[in-house]
Scaffold this motif. Structure first.
Motif, PDB file in Angstrom:
ATOM      1  N   GLU A  53      36.086  71.665  25.953  1.00 37.49           N
ATOM      2  CA  GLU A  53      34.623  71.619  25.815  1.00 37.49           C
ATOM      3  C   GLU A  53      34.218  70.954  24.504  1.00 37.49           C
ATOM      4  OE1 GLU A  53      30.987  74.835  25.219  1.00 37.49           O
ATOM      5  OE2 GLU A  53      32.754  75.436  26.395  1.00 37.49           O
ATOM      6  N   GLU A  54      34.873  71.366  23.404  1.00 41.57           N
ATOM      7  CA  GLU A  54      34.527  70.806  22.099  1.00 41.57           C
ATOM      8  C   GLU A  54      34.993  69.350  21.976  1.00 41.57           C
ATOM      9  OE1 GLU A  54      32.607  72.164  19.902  1.00 41.57           O
ATOM     10  OE2 GLU A  54      32.417  74.054  20.995  1.00 41.57           O
ATOM     11  N   SER A  55      36.116  69.018  22.610  1.00 38.83           N
ATOM     12  CA  SER A  55      36.614  67.639  22.586  1.00 38.83           C
ATOM     13  C   SER A  55      35.642  66.707  23.281  1.00 38.83           C
ATOM     14  CB  SER A  55      37.982  67.555  23.270  1.00 38.83           C
ATOM     15  OG  SER A  55      38.947  68.308  22.581  1.00 38.83           O
ATOM     16  N   GLU A  56      35.117  67.160  24.391  1.00 41.72           N
ATOM     17  CA  GLU A  56      34.179  66.328  25.146  1.00 41.72           C
ATOM     18  C   GLU A  56      32.877  66.119  24.381  1.00 41.72           C
ATOM     19  OE1 GLU A  56      34.020  68.154  29.023  1.00 41.72           O
ATOM     20  OE2 GLU A  56      36.190  67.885  29.292  1.00 41.72           O
ATOM     21  N   LYS A  57      32.479  67.115  23.602  1.00 46.41           N
ATOM     22  CA  LYS A  57      31.288  66.947  22.751  1.00 46.41           C
ATOM     23  C   LYS A  57      31.527  65.862  21.708  1.00 46.41           C
ATOM     24  CE  LYS A  57      29.624  71.748  23.076  1.00 46.41           C
ATOM     25  NZ  LYS A  57      29.429  73.007  22.300  1.00 46.41           N
ATOM     26  N   VAL A  58      32.747  65.876  21.111  1.00 44.90           N
ATOM     27  CA  VAL A  58      33.091  64.880  20.091  1.00 44.90           C
ATOM     28  C   VAL A  58      33.107  63.482  20.691  1.00 44.90           C
ATOM     29  CG1 VAL A  58      34.976  64.024  18.639  1.00 44.90           C
ATOM     30  CG2 VAL A  58      34.379  66.453  18.598  1.00 44.90           C
ATOM     31  N   LEU A  59      33.752  63.336  21.832  1.00 50.88           N
ATOM     32  CA  LEU A  59      33.829  62.018  22.476  1.00 50.88           C
ATOM     33  C   LEU A  59      32.449  61.528  22.908  1.00 50.88           C
ATOM     34  CD1 LEU A  59      37.019  62.518  24.693  1.00 50.88           C
ATOM     35  CD2 LEU A  59      36.845  61.278  22.527  1.00 50.88           C
ATOM     36  N   LYS A  60      31.610  62.446  23.348  1.00 53.51           N
ATOM     37  CA  LYS A  60      30.258  62.089  23.784  1.00 53.51           C
ATOM     38  C   LYS A  60      29.429  61.531  22.623  1.00 53.51           C
ATOM     39  CE  LYS A  60      26.831  62.201  26.831  1.00 53.51           C
ATOM     40  NZ  LYS A  60      26.836  61.347  28.036  1.00 53.51           N
ATOM     41  N   LYS A  61      29.636  62.101  21.426  1.00 57.66           N
ATOM     42  CA  LYS A  61      28.837  61.698  20.267  1.00 57.66           C
ATOM     43  C   LYS A  61      29.443  60.521  19.495  1.00 57.66           C
ATOM     44  CE  LYS A  61      26.990  66.344  19.379  1.00 57.66           C
ATOM     45  NZ  LYS A  61      26.966  67.480  18.413  1.00 57.66           N
ATOM     46  N   PHE A  62      30.727  60.255  19.685  1.00 57.59           N
ATOM     47  CA  PHE A  62      31.399  59.235  18.872  1.00 57.59           C
ATOM     48  C   PHE A  62      30.832  57.838  19.156  1.00 57.59           C
ATOM     49  CE2 PHE A  62      34.815  56.375  17.561  1.00 57.59           C
ATOM     50  CZ  PHE A  62      35.131  56.904  16.322  1.00 57.59           C
TER      51      PHE A  62
END
Length: 287
Positions: A53-62
């Motif tokens: 969940e947190e990884s996908e947030k990071v990739l979404k914002k990068f």
């Protein structure tokens, strides 16, 4: 003319456990990290779900368009997390690490070095989001159990960084206890540090015995460093020898030395034989 040989041996992510037979090493049940809030749930994967969940947030914002402008939805991104824990059920964030790797050669060049570092730093933030944890089936620290989570994603920068989780490269089921391949003549029941020293001494001895500075290289003043990569197979055989050096003559001599290595006792991961990579830089020096 004096000939010198310097050979250094490196292990890739391997930890040796000696002094006990495989039957005596408590591989199972696997040591496992779970979130404290769901530790009582059978076969709980709440830790991995949180990391996803947190990884996908990071990739979404990068900002991929700025740092990796050539990235497309066809490129696969691997996220790797190594979780370091203390004896007292505590995740040591500063000793843990997260990293990202894009499976496309163009992104592994010096041109993208800074961009890759920025992506690594962004991914590492995920570790700080992990709350209180609990360790199930705790093992002694002498076994150095390794906790790793590897996730695979695709990101579409043309569609507002739409993130797709395409699988776990190695599903996290618990910690891994590893043994490096054993060099013949090294007693399995040596203490760990003594066993490591024995392995390296045997390797250096092998190189000294079999090393011959090529005559053509001597006559032409050819020297330099040769990097030799190879693997020890699940059966203990040396295979996939690859060389990179300043001259083919030196590369062939380095290859010949490695080809003469004896059969090993294969490396193991949680008691199962595994293929283990090695790298030896051999420095041919003339004085």
């Amino acid at each position: 003319m004096v000939k010198k040989l310097i050979a250094l041996l490196f292990f890739f992510g391997c930890i040796s456990i000696y002094g006990q037979s495989d039957d005596e090493i408590p591989y199972f049940p696997l040591e496992k990290i779970v979130l404290e809030e769901c530790a009582d749930q059978e076969n709980s994967n709440c830790l991995v779900n949180l990391i996803k969940e947190e990884s996908e947030k990071v990739l979404k914002k990068f900002d991929f368009k700025t740092h990796f402008p050539a990235l497309t939805v066809n490129d696969t991104i691997r996220l790797y997390y190594h979780l370091e824990i203390q004896d007292k059920n505590k995740l040591v964030v500063e000793d843990s690490r997260g990293s990202a790797y894009i499976y496309t050669k163009k992104f592994q060049t010096k041109e993208y070095e800074t961009a890759n570092e920025i992506l690594d730093d962004s991914v590492s933030i995920v570790l700080s989001k992990i709350p209180a944890i609990k360790i199930l089936n705790k093992k002694s620290l002498k076994y150095n159990p390794q906790h790793r989570v590897l996730l695979l994603y695709k990101v579409d920068p043309s569609n507002e960084n739409r993130v797709e989780h395409i699988g776990d490269k190695i599903p996290y089921e618990g910690a891994v206890i590893q043994k490096i391949p054993m060099f013949p003549g090294c007693n399995e029941f040596f203490p760990q540090e003594k066993a490591k020293r024995c392995f390296n001494q045997k390797m250096q001895e092998h190189i000294r015995i079999h090393f011959k500075y090529p005559r053509k290289a001597l006559r032409n003043g050819i020297d330099g460093k040769v990097y030799v990569n190879f693997s020890v197979s699940k059966e203990g055989d040396v295979e996939n020898i690859r060389m990179r050096g300043p001259h083919p003559i030196l590369e062939e001599e380095a290859k010949r030395i490695v080809q003469l290595l004896p059969k090993f006792e294969a490396g193991k991961s949680n008691g199962k034989p595994i293929k283990t990579p090695f790298s030896i830089p051999i420095n041919f020096q003339l004085q």
